[in-house]
Motif scaffolding. Structure first.
Motif: not given
Length: 935
Positions: A599-603
């Motif tokens: 996954x690509x995770x964004x914050x």
């Protein structure tokens, strides 16, 4: 309108014959018993409103009015028998089954006038807690004093507040069962390869269980061992996760028992023969912790297992080498593969993150002999209705669509740092794509308890933690990344077809079988049948193909890094829900490093933005080209690989694309970073990620970005035809190099030019019109694109190589496509296609610079005049095709209905159905967040 052929248990019920057949076979007493049974177990707020408000008192909430989300069609995914019958008779739907569908759908036509003040027209308030005047019900599940479930009036979302950790997780399990019990039961059976005995032998059910069980043929002992392994690897957090799982399962089972006594369990159990409407006989099987691992294996296979396809890669490479010779054929193949295209849009805009580069001197390759590849059979000994089932195509229908449409992926993310926003705080619009289903695979919830403080979406049956959502002062989301964590090994056979050489020793394969049988039920006319699913497993994974390599008989196996590790990610999700852990972007990145899926995770919080690409990326042996099958020999194995536990050496966190504080981030399943190879073809000069990147870059450069502005950018990209915006101008440039004398072609050019000037959007003339502005231009491009691709490339490639390449990458994926990984009516569009290949070739014909060009010229062999003739000829032919020819109709739409052909259908997995809504290329669950403060 074509006649619809029922293919699933619930499809059968929805036909007039099937429904009236049910009424005929059900006694009047049974019908009355169903109608008079309780419709829901909810406790009205009334005098309990004050208590409910106290129980749902918000934890520290730093979002102010800046957090919103939406998840169609609605929170309520359970319906009693009475509610299903009322729906079938009168179209009535239980509360909160479709109240998020309308706002979600209306954004496609309403985004242009959006302001920050009108966001709640299209999204729901995602603040913590429930105001006292908005409490719809309060419940202390199973009479417990340590947890309360409060539901709000607007959406029915459960807000779970516990004073003990056990009680909190018990409440999460209870709420999940309230909202998704039937769906959870379906998918735990899918994960075990036992769907047909549970839900009937309809072709869709056969296709679904076959698709997943081939990839995860686990025994019960292996399901249990995965729990033990995750606990051991997680230390104290692992022990806590195990306790949370047991409490969560206890909550599910408490609801099963309560709904059984009160007779408000999902009505599908009656319709599929598991419960008796008169006597209340029959059982709903209790859940076990291993059921959650079975569920996780389905979710992981759908969204977090990038890679595979090495055999198809090998076949197209061989076709290219057969056409052009080894050297030129390899160059042609590489140029179409575009594994590291310099023009690809990137999520991580700086730095280089080398992963799986093409070796200068590949070693260990095991390409098949021409014509020798045969897919390994899965199904044996068919009897009855199984003997004639179209199981191969069934996974595109009803429940089986979960496998195909979700694979297409519309997950996207738009995140802008505070330096470029009006408020000085970061703004994020992001969400995952899980397809469109009724009930939805995801569910919303808020969980507040010791060590947990979060609100957002979770997969039904895995909702002990919020998987995508927000905490007290931060929010996070993910997109499918697709980097390669699956490899194909050629195991050399010895003795017979079921023994192989394993590190020099002739070793028997392990045979794992499921014998499934089904009988007709009241609601399903599918005759009785049975079959055996059989998978042969090796230390290098399950056998997928048979072939010969240099005359030697081999089995091609599939090994993925998450095999036997479906539960490992639980630690990362636990951390994301823990406010004491996530205190900033670095701690967020540490949490998602524990997630082994791709996954690509964004914050985003009030001060920071961050990104991290997760997944257990195995370290390959030197010289191995992971694009192709390799020999199953020690020198080609993953470094540090331990077959029994399927563990290996993995690339360190520092090697994964990541950053903190980039000006902006976009992701739409595109390439992550320079030199970072994904398994997907099509990461070239034109990708749907460009639709986001162009818009967000302009916004960030101008400054003053608002939540409404970022939503507009997402929504506009979501109704834009990628081919029109990114490729059509070049095609019209070639055609426009001389006057167009043919009147039909000239008229088509005029229509396409006008549409392009209007933005190239597939937009309704007005909200609810169900007709597109520039409908003729859209029809022409839909008809033209596949014809022009074939006419441009097939003469040069030859039919065999062209066909082989289309198996690696479909040429087109408009919203109306009923092929490829997304199926039909799935919303997703323009992820897979030959957009980059046409773009690079046409730019070359025009004499423009092209970085990473194709190895040869194709359109007109590079001659501008000949290329123009090809484009004009195919354009005239396409313009002459009628709407009925371009949009031939299906079980949902009449032939020629363009809007309907594009429309999104909520695929029914239970007894409650929904109508179609207009197309938009957008995540299923979506958040809009801007935090006002940080702890």
């Amino acid at each position: 309108m074509p006649r619809r052929t029922p293919r699933t248990v619930l499809d059968k019920l929805r036909t007039p014959r099937g429904f009236h057949g049910f009424l005929k076979t059900a006694s009047v007493c049974a019908l009355l018993a169903g109608l008079l049974s309780p419709l829901s177990p909810a406790v009205a707020a009334g005098a309990g409103a004050t208590e409910a408000r106290a129980a749902a008192a918000a934890a520290d909430d730093h979002c102010g009015d800046g957090c919103h989300d939406i998840l169609p069609p609605g929170q309520n995914g359970n319906a009693t028998l009475a509610q299903i019958l009322l729906h079938q008779l009168f179209g009535a739907r239980p509360p909160h089954t479709d109240d998020q569908l309308g706002p979600y759908a209306r954004l496609a036509t309403g985004y242009q006038s959006l302001t920050d003040d009108t966001i709640e027209t299209f999204f729901n308030d995602a603040s913590f807690g429930v105001p006292a005047d908005q409490v719809a019900s309060t419940l202390r599940p199973a009479g417990r004093g340590d947890v309360t479930i409060v539901r709000d009036r607007r959406t029915g979302v459960p807000h779970i507040t516990g004073t003990t950790r056990y009680g909190t997780e018990f409440g999460a399990g209870y709420a999940a069962a309230q909202d998704r019990l039937w769906l959870m039961d379906l998918f735990r059976h899918v994960g075990r390869g036992r769907l047909t005995p549970f839900a009937g032998g309809a072709p869709a059910n056969q296709g679904l269980e076959q698709q997943f069980w081939r990839n995860a043929p686990y025994t019960e002992a292996e399901l249990r061992a995965q729990i033990d392994s995750a606990v051991a690897r997680g230390g104290e957090r692992g022990e806590q996760a195990l306790a949370d799982v047991h409490a969560y399962v206890d909550g599910i089972n408490a609801y099963i028992d309560a709904s059984d006594r009160g007779r408000y369990f999902p009505g599908e159990y009656v319709l599929t023969g598991h419960k008796d409407a008169i006597t209340n006989g029959g059982t709903i099987e209790h859940f076990k912790p291993t059921d959650l691992i079975a569920l996780a294996s389905v979710v992981g296979a759908l969204f977090g297992a990038g890679g595979g396809g090495e055999v198809n890669n090998a076949l197209s490479l061989l076709a290219a080498q057969q056409k052009y010779g080894v050297a030129e054929g390899t160059a042609v193949w590489e140029s179409f593969r575009q594994r590291n295209d310099p023009e690809a849009v990137l999520t991580q805009q700086t730095g280089r993150f080398p992963y799986l580069p093409r070796p200068d001197d590949p070693r260990g390759g095991a390409l098949p002999d021409a014509g020798s590849v045969v897919r390994e059979p899965l199904v044996y000994d068919r009897t009855g209705s199984a003997a004639t089932a179209d199981a191969a195509g069934a996974s595109r229908d009803a429940a089986g669509a979960a496998a195909t449409s979700a694979r297409g992926g519309m997950s996207n993310a738009l995140v802008v740092s505070g330096e470029h926003t009006a408020s000085g705080h970061p703004v994020a619009v992001f969400g995952p794509q899980t397809g469109y289903f009724a009930p939805q695979l995801l569910m919303l919830q808020e969980i507040q308890g010791p060590g947990i403080s979060a609100r957002g979406a979770s997969f039904a049956g895995l909702s002990m933690y919020v998987q995508l959502g927000r905490g007290q002062d931060y929010a996070w989301s993910a997109t499918t990344s697709g980097q390669d964590v699956i490899d194909t090994y050629a195991v050399e056979l010895c003795r017979d077809d079921h023994h192989y050489l394993y590190r020099g020793t002739c070793t028997p394969m392990e045979k794992v079988e499921r014998r499934n049988a089904w009988t007709p039920t009241t609601a399903d006319g599918t005759p009785a049948g049975s079959y055996t699913m059989r998978v042969w497993r090796t230390a290098y994974g399950p056998v997928e193909y048979r072939a010969t390599v240099g005359g030697k008989k081999v089995a091609y196996t599939t090994l993925r890094s998450s095999f036997l590790h479906e539960a490992d990610s639980i630690i990362g999700f636990q951390m994301l829900n823990d406010p004491d852990h996530v205190t900033g972007p670095e701690r967020f990145q540490q949490a998602v490093q524990h997630i082994n899926y791709t996954f690509n995770w964004f914050y985003a919080d009030a001060e920071h933005t961050a990104y991290y690409n997760s997944g257990d990326n195995p370290v390959r042996a030197g010289g191995v080209d992971a694009e192709f099958p390799v020999w199953a020999r020690p020198e080609s194995e993953w470094r540090g690989w331990e077959p029994a536990a399927n563990t290996a050496d993995y690339t360190p966190p520092s090697a994964h694309p990541q950053s903190v504080g980039q000006d902006y981030y976009i992701s739409w399943n595109n390439k992550q970073a320079r030199d970072y190879t994904t398994a997907s073809w099509g990461n070239g000069s034109v990708h749907r990620g460009d639709l986001l990147d162009e818009r967000v870059r302009r916004l960030a450069a101008a400054g003053g970005v608002t939540r409404a502005g970022l939503v507009k950018a997402m929504a506009e990209a979501g109704v834009t035809d990628l081919r029109a915006e990114a490729v059509l101008p070049k095609l019209l440039d070639v055609i426009g190099r001389a006057p167009v004398s043919d009147p039909e072609a000239a008229a088509a050019v005029e229509k396409l030019t006008a549409w392009l000037s209007a933005g190239g959007r597939r937009a309704e003339t007005a909200a609810g019109s169900k007709a597109y502005a520039h409908a003729d231009a859209i029809r022409i491009l839909d008809a033209w694109w596949p014809q022009l691709v074939r006419a441009v490339f097939e003469p040069g490639l030859g039919s065999d190589l062209y066909t082989a390449f289309t198996r690696n990458l479909p040429v087109d994926e408009p919203p109306s496509a009923a092929h490829g990984p997304t199926g039909g009516h799935a919303g997703s569009a323009f992820q897979y296609g030959w957009w980059s290949h046409v773009d690079k070739d046409i730019r070359g014909v025009l004499g423009e610079p092209v970085a990473g060009p194709l190895a040869r010229a194709y359109c007109g062999d590079g001659d501008l005049t000949a290329c123009r003739d090809t484009l004009l000829g195919t354009l005239k032919e396409a313009a002459g095709r009628t709407a009925a020819q371009v949009y031939p109709g299906d079980e949902h739409c009449a032939a020629g209905d363009q809007w309907c052909a594009d429309s999104i259908v909520q695929r029914t997995l239970g007894g409650i159905g929904h109508g179609a809504v207009g197309w938009q290329n957008r995540p299923t669950y979506q958040q809009v967040v801007e935090f006002a403060a940080h702890r």
